[in-house]
Design an enzyme around this catalytic site. Structure first.
Site, PDB file in Angstrom:
ATOM      1  N   GLN A 167     -64.381  -1.187  88.618  1.00  0.00           N
ATOM      2  CA  GLN A 167     -65.101  -1.959  89.623  1.00  0.00           C
ATOM      3  C   GLN A 167     -66.327  -1.229  90.173  1.00  0.00           C
ATOM      4  OE1 GLN A 167     -64.426  -5.089  90.432  1.00  0.00           O
ATOM      5  NE2 GLN A 167     -62.532  -5.270  89.261  1.00  0.00           N
ATOM      6  N   ASN A 193     -59.831  -3.070  92.992  1.00  0.00           N
ATOM      7  CA  ASN A 193     -60.212  -4.386  92.490  1.00  0.00           C
ATOM      8  C   ASN A 193     -59.840  -5.530  93.419  1.00  0.00           C
ATOM      9  OD1 ASN A 193     -57.499  -3.552  91.573  1.00  0.00           O
ATOM     10  ND2 ASN A 193     -57.407  -5.589  90.661  1.00  0.00           N
ATOM     11  N   CYS A 217     -54.983 -10.589  87.062  1.00  0.00           N
ATOM     12  CA  CYS A 217     -53.858 -10.175  86.208  1.00  0.00           C
ATOM     13  C   CYS A 217     -52.526 -10.640  86.771  1.00  0.00           C
ATOM     14  CB  CYS A 217     -53.853  -8.661  86.068  1.00  0.00           C
ATOM     15  SG  CYS A 217     -55.384  -8.006  85.388  1.00  0.00           S
ATOM     16  N   ALA A 263     -60.586  -1.892  79.449  1.00  0.00           N
ATOM     17  CA  ALA A 263     -60.128  -0.814  80.323  1.00  0.00           C
ATOM     18  C   ALA A 263     -58.616  -0.613  80.253  1.00  0.00           C
ATOM     19  CB  ALA A 263     -60.554  -1.096  81.763  1.00  0.00           C
ATOM     20  N   THR A 264     -57.867  -1.682  80.019  1.00  0.00           N
ATOM     21  CA  THR A 264     -56.404  -1.541  79.919  1.00  0.00           C
ATOM     22  C   THR A 264     -56.036  -0.609  78.775  1.00  0.00           C
ATOM     23  OG1 THR A 264     -55.907  -3.680  80.936  1.00  0.00           O
ATOM     24  CG2 THR A 264     -54.248  -2.766  79.450  1.00  0.00           C
ATOM     25  N   HIS A 321     -67.001  -6.300  80.769  1.00  0.00           N
ATOM     26  CA  HIS A 321     -67.140  -7.629  81.369  1.00  0.00           C
ATOM     27  C   HIS A 321     -67.206  -7.621  82.887  1.00  0.00           C
ATOM     28  CE1 HIS A 321     -62.976  -8.773  82.785  1.00  0.00           C
ATOM     29  NE2 HIS A 321     -62.662  -7.749  82.011  1.00  0.00           N
TER      30      HIS A 321
END
Length: 348
Positions: A158, A130, A295, A68-69, A177
Site C-alpha cells: 500500500q 491496507n 480478501c 504480493a501474496t 495493481h
C-alpha cells in the site's frame, strides 16, 4: 460509477496499458528463449525490473512473482525461520505465520506496533495498513530487529509508489495493481546477502527463485506504472492530501478508525454507530467502496484489523473504508459523501 476502493485495486494507468500492448500482440515470444525475439522480450523484462527497483532501497535484487501474496510466501517460507507478525497484517502474512506456528504481535488503538517482544528470527510488519492506512515506523522496527540479529520483512504493497520506501528491511513485497499497473504480477525485493529457498519448483526461470514463464507484458506494465509513480509521487501525494481533507470534512459525524497523523491519506476508514456497512454498500450501488479488505469480503466476519485495534464486533460492522487516489476527483468525493451520508441517516 464512482470508484473509492483504491486499497483493493487501482485503475490501470493508460501509460501501463500502452507499455503492455505490443508484448500482447507481436512481442509474444518467451523471454526465456535464446532466439532474437526471446532476447528482445528478456530485455524488456530487465528494463521493467530496473524501473521497479528504482522505487526500492539500493543493495538488493527484484524477483518478479505473480503478486504480493506469492512474494510474501516466498519470503516467509523461503527463509525457513521462525516468524512473528503484527495482528493487523494482511492475511497473506498471518496465514503463513499461523501455518508455521509463529507469534502474533498486538498493536495499539492507532494500529501502531509499540514494542516488539518475540523470539522469532524473522519479523514481518507492513509499512501502510491496507484497511486503516496506519504507517508503521519501519526503519526503526527493522533496526531493532537487526540489533537482535533478526531478519525483517516489510509488506509495502500500500506504500510502494505512493511514498519513499525506507531503507532497513531485508525483504520487501510489492504489487503492480495497487500502483495503476496490471493484476497478476508483483515482486519481492531481497537485500544482497539474504538467502532464500524456492518453494515453487520447475525450470527456475526467475533467478532460481520462481519457476515459470514470465509474462513480458505484465512486467512491462508493472515497470511503466512504477516509472510513472516515481515521476508523479509528489503530485499524487498532494492530490490525495487534498481529497483527504475534503472527505474528512464531509464525514464529520463519523469516527475515524486508526491513526490520524501516522496515516496514508488515501485511506479513510470510518464508522458510525447504528449503521450496517454491508447494507450501506448495497444501498449506494453507484459508489464502489468497502467494509474492509477485499480478501475477506463475503466472509461475514468482522475485520481482524478493526478487532485488533480494540473495536467491538458491532463497531467493526458499522465501519466503511473509502480509498481514493490519482484519478479521483473532488466532485466524486462530494457526490459520494452526500449519497453515503443520506443512506446512513436513513438507517438511524
Amino acid at each position: 460509477m464512482i470508484y473509492l476502493d483504491y486499497q483493493a485495486t487501482t485503475p490501470l494507468a493508460p501509460e501501463a496499458f500502452t507499455a503492455m500492448e505490443p508484448w500482447l500482440k507481436s512481442g509474444f515470444a518467451n523471454p526465456h528463449s535464446a532466439h532474437a525475439a526471446g532476447r528482445a522480450a528478456a530485455a524488456a523484462v530487465e528494463v521493467a525490473r530496473d524501473q521497479v527497483a528504482a522505487l526500492l532501497p539500493p543493495g538488493g535484487r527484484v524477483i518478479f512473482t505473480s503478486g504480493a501474496t506469492e512474494a510474501i510466501n516466498l519470503a516467509i517460507l523461503g527463509c525457513g525461520l521462525s516468524v512473528s507478525a503484527a495482528a493487523t497484517e494482511h492475511a497473506a502474512v498471518l496465514d503463513c505465520v499461523q501455518y508455521l506456528g509463529g507469534d502474533v504481535l498486538p498493536v495499539g488503538t492507532d494500529g501502531l506496533v509499540d514494542h516488539v517482544k518475540t523470539h522469532a528470527a524473522l519479523q514481518a510488519i507492513m509499512l501502510v495498513n491496507n484497511e486503516i492506512g496506519t504507517i508503521q515506523p519501519i526503519a526503526d522496527l527493522a533496526a531493532a530487529a537487526h540489533a537482535q540479529n533478526k531478519l525483517f520483512l516489510c509488506d509495502a504493497v500500500q506504500a510502494f509508489g505512493r511514498m519513499p520506501i525506507p531503507d532497513g528491511p531485508d525483504m520487501i513485497a510489492v504489487s503492480a495493481h495497487k500502483i495503476h499497473g496490471p493484476k497478476g504480477i508483483g515482486a519481492l525485493w531481497v537485500r544482497d546477502g539474504v538467502s532464500l529457498a524456492p518453494h515453487m519448483l520447475g525450470g527456475g526461470q526467475e533467478q532460481g527463485m520462481r519457476s515459470g514463464t514470465l509474462s513480458t507484458a505484465l512486467c512491462a506494465g508493472f515497470g511503466a506504472a512504477a516509472k510513472l509513480a516515481a515521476e508523479r509521487m509528489e503530485a499524487d501525494a498532494a492530490h490525495v492530501a487534498m481529497l483527504w481533507n475534503r472527505a474528512r470534512a464531509a464525514f464529520a459525524d463519523w469516527t475515524i478508525n486508526g491513526a490520524t497523523t501516522e496515516r496514508y491519506k488515501g485511506n479513510l476508514n470510518i464508522r458510525r454507530d447504528g449503521i450496517d456497512a454491508g447494507r450501506l454498500i448495497s444501498e449506494c450501488r453507484n459508489i464502489a467502496f468497502s467494509a474492509g479488505s477485499a480478501c475477506a469480503s463475503g466472509s461475514g466476519r468482522p475485520s481482524h484489523v478493526l478487532r485488533a485495534i480494540g473495536l467491538t464486533d458491532a463497531q467493526a460492522k458499522s465501519s466503511i473504508r473509502l480509498g481514493f487516489g490519482r484519478y479521483t476527483t473532488v466532485e466524486e468525493i462530494d457526490i459520494a459523501a452526500k449519497a453515503i451520508n443520506q443512506a446512513a441517516e436513513a438507517m438511524l
